[in-house]
Motif scaffolding. Structure first.
Motif, PDB file in Angstrom:
ATOM      1  N   LEU A   1      45.404  38.302  32.379  1.00  0.00           N
ATOM      2  CA  LEU A   1      44.955  38.922  33.624  1.00  0.00           C
ATOM      3  C   LEU A   1      43.586  39.521  33.344  1.00  0.00           C
ATOM      4  O   LEU A   1      43.438  40.388  32.485  1.00  0.00           O
ATOM      5  CB  LEU A   1      45.929  40.007  34.077  1.00  0.00           C
ATOM      6  CG  LEU A   1      45.533  40.818  35.311  1.00  0.00           C
ATOM      7  CD1 LEU A   1      45.352  39.910  36.525  1.00  0.00           C
ATOM      8  CD2 LEU A   1      46.571  41.902  35.592  1.00  0.00           C
ATOM      9  N   ILE A   2      42.573  39.017  34.063  1.00  0.00           N
ATOM     10  CA  ILE A   2      41.219  39.526  33.865  1.00  0.00           C
ATOM     11  C   ILE A   2      40.750  40.257  35.120  1.00  0.00           C
ATOM     12  O   ILE A   2      41.196  39.962  36.233  1.00  0.00           O
ATOM     13  CB  ILE A   2      40.213  38.421  33.487  1.00  0.00           C
ATOM     14  CG1 ILE A   2      40.006  37.428  34.642  1.00  0.00           C
ATOM     15  CG2 ILE A   2      40.634  37.700  32.220  1.00  0.00           C
ATOM     16  CD1 ILE A   2      38.814  36.508  34.441  1.00  0.00           C
ATOM     17  N   ILE A   3      39.862  41.203  34.896  1.00  0.00           N
ATOM     18  CA  ILE A   3      39.205  41.924  35.987  1.00  0.00           C
ATOM     19  C   ILE A   3      37.713  41.747  35.779  1.00  0.00           C
ATOM     20  O   ILE A   3      37.199  41.986  34.681  1.00  0.00           O
ATOM     21  CB  ILE A   3      39.578  43.417  35.977  1.00  0.00           C
ATOM     22  CG1 ILE A   3      41.086  43.584  36.114  1.00  0.00           C
ATOM     23  CG2 ILE A   3      38.835  44.172  37.084  1.00  0.00           C
ATOM     24  CD1 ILE A   3      41.580  44.981  35.804  1.00  0.00           C
ATOM     25  N   ILE A   4      37.027  41.299  36.815  1.00  0.00           N
ATOM     26  CA  ILE A   4      35.577  41.115  36.734  1.00  0.00           C
ATOM     27  C   ILE A   4      34.924  42.108  37.685  1.00  0.00           C
ATOM     28  O   ILE A   4      35.267  42.166  38.871  1.00  0.00           O
ATOM     29  CB  ILE A   4      35.166  39.670  37.082  1.00  0.00           C
ATOM     30  CG1 ILE A   4      35.825  38.698  36.099  1.00  0.00           C
ATOM     31  CG2 ILE A   4      33.642  39.530  37.069  1.00  0.00           C
ATOM     32  CD1 ILE A   4      35.553  37.240  36.388  1.00  0.00           C
TER      33      ILE A   4
ATOM     34  N   LEU B   1      50.060  37.676  28.696  1.00  0.00           N
ATOM     35  CA  LEU B   1      51.468  37.273  28.705  1.00  0.00           C
ATOM     36  C   LEU B   1      51.573  35.909  28.028  1.00  0.00           C
ATOM     37  O   LEU B   1      50.974  34.943  28.501  1.00  0.00           O
ATOM     38  CB  LEU B   1      52.008  37.193  30.132  1.00  0.00           C
ATOM     39  CG  LEU B   1      52.015  38.497  30.925  1.00  0.00           C
ATOM     40  CD1 LEU B   1      52.475  38.256  32.355  1.00  0.00           C
ATOM     41  CD2 LEU B   1      52.895  39.541  30.244  1.00  0.00           C
ATOM     42  N   PRO B   2      52.321  35.808  26.919  1.00  0.00           N
ATOM     43  CA  PRO B   2      52.402  34.527  26.209  1.00  0.00           C
ATOM     44  C   PRO B   2      53.218  33.459  26.944  1.00  0.00           C
ATOM     45  O   PRO B   2      52.978  32.265  26.762  1.00  0.00           O
ATOM     46  CB  PRO B   2      53.056  34.897  24.881  1.00  0.00           C
ATOM     47  CG  PRO B   2      53.779  36.167  25.150  1.00  0.00           C
ATOM     48  CD  PRO B   2      53.002  36.881  26.213  1.00  0.00           C
ATOM     49  N   ALA B   3      54.176  33.878  27.781  1.00  0.00           N
ATOM     50  CA  ALA B   3      55.033  32.920  28.501  1.00  0.00           C
ATOM     51  C   ALA B   3      55.104  33.335  29.969  1.00  0.00           C
ATOM     52  O   ALA B   3      56.159  33.719  30.481  1.00  0.00           O
ATOM     53  CB  ALA B   3      56.417  32.859  27.869  1.00  0.00           C
TER      54      ALA B   3
ATOM     55  N   ILE C   1      55.621  39.505  38.012  1.00  0.00           N
ATOM     56  CA  ILE C   1      55.023  38.614  37.027  1.00  0.00           C
ATOM     57  C   ILE C   1      55.358  39.189  35.661  1.00  0.00           C
ATOM     58  O   ILE C   1      55.151  40.386  35.417  1.00  0.00           O
ATOM     59  CB  ILE C   1      53.496  38.515  37.218  1.00  0.00           C
ATOM     60  CG1 ILE C   1      53.191  37.861  38.562  1.00  0.00           C
ATOM     61  CG2 ILE C   1      52.858  37.754  36.069  1.00  0.00           C
ATOM     62  CD1 ILE C   1      51.724  37.850  38.916  1.00  0.00           C
ATOM     63  N   THR C   2      55.872  38.342  34.780  1.00  0.00           N
ATOM     64  CA  THR C   2      56.291  38.820  33.470  1.00  0.00           C
ATOM     65  C   THR C   2      56.173  37.682  32.462  1.00  0.00           C
ATOM     66  O   THR C   2      55.609  36.633  32.759  1.00  0.00           O
ATOM     67  CB  THR C   2      57.724  39.392  33.525  1.00  0.00           C
ATOM     68  OG1 THR C   2      58.012  40.049  32.288  1.00  0.00           O
ATOM     69  CG2 THR C   2      58.763  38.341  33.844  1.00  0.00           C
TER      70      THR C   2
ATOM     71  N   VAL D   1      51.922  43.331  46.897  1.00  0.00           N
ATOM     72  CA  VAL D   1      51.241  43.295  45.615  1.00  0.00           C
ATOM     73  C   VAL D   1      52.257  42.865  44.566  1.00  0.00           C
ATOM     74  O   VAL D   1      53.381  43.362  44.550  1.00  0.00           O
ATOM     75  CB  VAL D   1      50.654  44.684  45.266  1.00  0.00           C
ATOM     76  CG1 VAL D   1      50.052  44.674  43.878  1.00  0.00           C
ATOM     77  CG2 VAL D   1      49.635  45.098  46.302  1.00  0.00           C
ATOM     78  N   GLN D   2      51.862  41.924  43.740  1.00  0.00           N
ATOM     79  CA  GLN D   2      52.755  41.476  42.687  1.00  0.00           C
ATOM     80  C   GLN D   2      52.718  42.473  41.545  1.00  0.00           C
ATOM     81  O   GLN D   2      51.653  42.934  41.149  1.00  0.00           O
ATOM     82  CB  GLN D   2      52.356  40.085  42.211  1.00  0.00           C
ATOM     83  CG  GLN D   2      52.526  39.054  43.290  1.00  0.00           C
ATOM     84  CD  GLN D   2      52.001  37.696  42.879  1.00  0.00           C
ATOM     85  OE1 GLN D   2      51.082  37.593  42.085  1.00  0.00           O
ATOM     86  NE2 GLN D   2      52.593  36.666  43.428  1.00  0.00           N
ATOM     87  N   LYS D   3      53.875  42.780  41.037  1.00  0.00           N
ATOM     88  CA  LYS D   3      53.989  43.742  39.956  1.00  0.00           C
ATOM     89  C   LYS D   3      54.000  43.000  38.622  1.00  0.00           C
ATOM     90  O   LYS D   3      54.732  42.035  38.448  1.00  0.00           O
ATOM     91  CB  LYS D   3      55.286  44.544  40.120  1.00  0.00           C
ATOM     92  CG  LYS D   3      55.481  45.616  39.092  1.00  0.00           C
ATOM     93  CD  LYS D   3      56.741  46.407  39.370  1.00  0.00           C
ATOM     94  CE  LYS D   3      56.899  47.485  38.324  1.00  0.00           C
ATOM     95  NZ  LYS D   3      58.127  48.241  38.535  1.00  0.00           N
ATOM     96  N   VAL D   4      53.162  43.448  37.681  1.00  0.00           N
ATOM     97  CA  VAL D   4      53.110  42.861  36.351  1.00  0.00           C
ATOM     98  C   VAL D   4      53.975  43.713  35.425  1.00  0.00           C
ATOM     99  O   VAL D   4      53.765  44.918  35.319  1.00  0.00           O
ATOM    100  CB  VAL D   4      51.666  42.789  35.815  1.00  0.00           C
ATOM    101  CG1 VAL D   4      51.643  42.229  34.397  1.00  0.00           C
ATOM    102  CG2 VAL D   4      50.794  41.953  36.741  1.00  0.00           C
ATOM    103  N   VAL D   5      54.946  43.058  34.795  1.00  0.00           N
ATOM    104  CA  VAL D   5      55.847  43.747  33.872  1.00  0.00           C
ATOM    105  C   VAL D   5      55.722  43.090  32.502  1.00  0.00           C
ATOM    106  O   VAL D   5      56.006  41.898  32.359  1.00  0.00           O
ATOM    107  CB  VAL D   5      57.312  43.673  34.365  1.00  0.00           C
ATOM    108  CG1 VAL D   5      58.249  44.322  33.360  1.00  0.00           C
ATOM    109  CG2 VAL D   5      57.449  44.320  35.734  1.00  0.00           C
TER     110      VAL D   5
END
Length: 164
Positions: A123-126, A100-102, A110-111, A46-50
């Motif tokens: 990042l969206i959740i549907i 995330l702007p950049a 992911i950052t 799982v990719q971690k979002v920071v």
């Protein structure tokens, strides 16, 4: 010519199971690949979002274009980061989890490279009838990259608004 005809006859006899006076090389069959037990397979990484401290709380909302493929109509929704909206006809709830702007990927992380909008992504959740059907990124500069394929709607990130 006679030798070629003999080879053809020998090949036919070989494939039908009959013998042949000339030695025909044996074809070795590879052992079948082992079957993996799905239950014992490790889960996918799982990719971690920071969200960096320089970005956290700096972006208020995003603007999404939602195009109805059946009617051709497009609606624009302004949604706070962390907020959601409902498309009642399909019982779809779209949540803006992270902006995330950049956007950058660093290994499994992911950052955002900075707070400047050089590669904006949301990042969206549907959820459909309270069941998650999609979790992924919408990219402002690359709207077709990893775009969610819904039978009726297209979703596009078209804008973002900083806090304050």
């Amino acid at each position: 010519m006679v030798r070629t005809v003999a080879k053809i006859i020998c090949a036919v006899l070989f494939f039908t199971g009959a013998g042949c006076s000339e030695q025909t090389p044996q074809v070795q069959q590879e052992a079948p690949a082992p079957v993996r037990d799905v239950e014992s397979s490790p889960p996918p990484q799982v990719q971690k979002v920071v969200v960096p401290d320089t970005v956290a709380g700096m972006w208020k909302s995003v603007r999404l274009a939602v195009r109805d493929q059946h009617t051709g109509l497009e609606d624009i929704y302004s949604v706070d980061v962390g907020g959601s909206f409902l498309l009642p006809e399909e019982q779809l709830r779209i949540t803006i989890d992270t902006f995330l702007p950049a956007f950058v990927m660093e290994g499994r992380k992911i950052t955002s490279a900075s707070n400047r909008p050089t590669n904006p992504a949301a990042l969206i959740i549907i959820r459909e009838a309270d069941q998650e059907v999609y979790r992924g990124w919408l990219f402002g500069l690359y709207p077709d990259t990893h775009a969610y394929q819904h039978q009726r709607y297209n979703f596009t990130l078209i804008g973002y608004k900083p806090t304050g």
